[in-house]
Enzyme design. Structure first.
Site, PDB file in Angstrom:
ATOM      1  N   TYR A  48     -75.501  43.919  47.114  1.00 20.58           N
ATOM      2  CA  TYR A  48     -75.917  44.786  45.997  1.00 20.58           C
ATOM      3  C   TYR A  48     -75.993  46.213  46.186  1.00 20.58           C
ATOM      4  CZ  TYR A  48     -76.250  40.949  42.800  1.00 20.58           C
ATOM      5  OH  TYR A  48     -75.921  39.866  41.731  1.00 20.58           O
ATOM      6  N   LYS A  82     -74.941  31.983  55.647  1.00 16.67           N
ATOM      7  CA  LYS A  82     -73.594  31.524  56.192  1.00 16.67           C
ATOM      8  C   LYS A  82     -73.472  31.968  57.673  1.00 16.67           C
ATOM      9  CE  LYS A  82     -69.447  30.238  55.189  1.00 16.67           C
ATOM     10  NZ  LYS A  82     -69.308  28.869  54.846  1.00 16.67           N
ATOM     11  N   ASP A 106     -72.462  27.181  51.330  1.00 19.29           N
ATOM     12  CA  ASP A 106     -71.494  26.219  50.399  1.00 19.29           C
ATOM     13  C   ASP A 106     -72.089  24.865  50.477  1.00 19.29           C
ATOM     14  OD1 ASP A 106     -71.375  26.367  53.394  1.00 19.29           O
ATOM     15  OD2 ASP A 106     -69.169  26.161  53.516  1.00 19.29           O
ATOM     16  N   ASP A 160     -78.158  34.999  43.664  1.00 22.58           N
ATOM     17  CA  ASP A 160     -77.773  35.320  42.519  1.00 22.58           C
ATOM     18  C   ASP A 160     -76.949  34.296  41.832  1.00 22.58           C
ATOM     19  OD1 ASP A 160     -76.923  36.842  39.827  1.00 22.58           O
ATOM     20  OD2 ASP A 160     -75.124  37.104  40.915  1.00 22.58           O
ATOM     21  N   ASP A 210     -77.764  30.482  38.944  1.00 23.53           N
ATOM     22  CA  ASP A 210     -77.306  30.202  37.745  1.00 23.53           C
ATOM     23  C   ASP A 210     -77.003  28.460  38.225  1.00 23.53           C
ATOM     24  OD1 ASP A 210     -77.216  32.851  37.031  1.00 23.53           O
ATOM     25  OD2 ASP A 210     -75.266  32.894  36.248  1.00 23.53           O
TER      26      ASP A 210
END
Ligand code: IPM
Ligand code: MG
Length: 374
Positions: free
Chosen positions: A147, A196, A228, A252, A256
């Site tokens: 970001y 990751k 993942d 982020d 959701d």
């Protein structure tokens, strides 16, 4: 009845865009009612941010907004963004106001609790046996990573190329991990760090740093999970998680996904912390299509207000009171249109908030007569 001392607090309200102003009104109603019943003094200051600020002042984060937010006791934010400003470039959009605010207020922690509200259990898209007792917290790093990393855009031989960089330093990882470890200590002592590390160097540093810190918090059971797999595990068996520690970008995305498990993103609150004032906001967006219909769900916003009471002001009795009243309103069948089951008593967001306020008063009187915790 009182929880003790009168508290004097100065709170900034940043209604923002779209449904931001209506959900902010809901939060302010709850906070005002709390101050009234428990004899606290909350002073509110309303300031522009996002598209509203672009229209009023030509910039998504006016300097005065940031200056005041840095100095008060707590900040509440509705939502920012909308189609009106979609054509603006990155850096000038309403979202840049939010990102600038996070950076300017030095907010490096974002906590997103995803907890089943019992009367709303049926809203989940998961089968009940998979859902279990879903109660997790996503701890998202908020002021670093992709970001805020180096980015650019060039054209070479007629081919355009754009890039954003994911980068974390050891101190940046340590401060967010320390928060997540402490949060896990206060819950069921399980921490899942998401990365990751099979592909990204920044994730390898993340994993190494978080692992080394387990020595400082030996009672916490640490687990690492690739992002993942974490996305899959959230859908398969979300109750396996307690605290999930994530980078800005992974947090982020996963927040959701996790929010969807309780049935609506409109139900989820968040709190952000740093070295200055904390900020509270529902995680839903500005939902421009809902504006003017009074159908926005105020629950994420109301629960952000209770996080403010509990986590910023230490007023847990007050926060419990609001949440118990909310559960009762939901048990009585009241629903906003987005979460209306077939036999629900469907009401608009503002009516829902008013019903909650009345229920809070009733709960208060009831508690005075019979003692707290009923
Ligand atoms: C969130 C939102 C923001 C983010 C947007 C609006 C910039 O999606 O708070 O999750 O990406 O952080
Ligand atoms: Mg998001």
């Amino acid at each position: 009845m009182s929880s003790g001392m009168t508290m004097k607090k100065k709170i900034v309200l940043l209604p923002g865009d779209g449904i931001g102003p209506e959900v902010t009104r809901a939060a302010a109603t709850v906070l005002r009612e709390t101050a009234h019943e428990f004899n606290h003094e909350f002073e509110f200051v309303e300031l522009p941010l996002g598209g509203a600020a672009i229209d009023a002042a030509g910039t998504p984060l006016p300097p005065e907004t940031l200056e005041v937010c840095r100095k008060v006791d707590a900040v509440f934010l509705g939502a920012v963004g909308g189609p009106k400003w979609d054509a603006l470039p990155v850096g000038k959009r309403p979202e840049s106001g939010l990102l600038g605010l996070r950076k300017g207020m030095e907010l490096f922690v974002n906590v997103r609790p995803v907890k089943l509200i019992e009367p709303l259990r049926g809203l989940s898209p998961l089968k009940q046996e998979r859902l279990g007792d879903l109660d997790l917290e996503i701890v998202r790093e908020l002021s670093g990573g992709m970001y805020f990393g180096e980015r650019g855009n060039v054209a070479e031989n007629g081919v355009e190329r754009a890039w954003d960089t994911e980068s974390y330093s050891t101190p940046e990882i340590e401060r967010i991990a320390a928060f997540a470890y402490r949060r896990a200590e206060s819950r069921t002592r399980r921490l899942c760090s998401v990365d990751k590390a099979n592909v990204l160097t920044s994730s390898q540093l993340w994993r190494r740093t978080v692992t080394a810190m387990n020595a400082v918090y030996p009672s916490v059971k640490l687990e690492h999970m690739y992002v993942d797999n974490a996305a899959m595990q959230l859908t398969l068996k979300p109750s396996q998680f307690d605290v999930m520690l994530c980078s800005n970008m992974f947090g982020d995305i996963l927040s959701d996904a996790a929010a969807a498990l309780v049935g609506s993103i409109g139900l989820i609150p968040s709190a952000s912390f740093g070295d200055r004032a904390p900020l509270f906001e529902p995680i839903h967006g500005s939902a421009p299509s809902l504006v003017g219909t009074d159908s926005a769900n105020p629950i994420g916003s109301i629960l952000s207000a209770t996080m403010m009471l509990r986590d910023a002001f230490g007023l847990s009795l007050e926060a419990d009171w609001v949440e118990q009243s909310l559960t009762r309103v939901l048990s009585a069948g009241y629903r906003t249109p987005d979460i209306a089951e077939p036999k629900a008593r469907v009401v608009g967001g503002s009516v829902f908030t008013e019903i909650l306020r009345e229920e809070m008063q009733r709960t208060f009187e009831h508690a005075e007569r019979y003692g707290w915790g009923v």
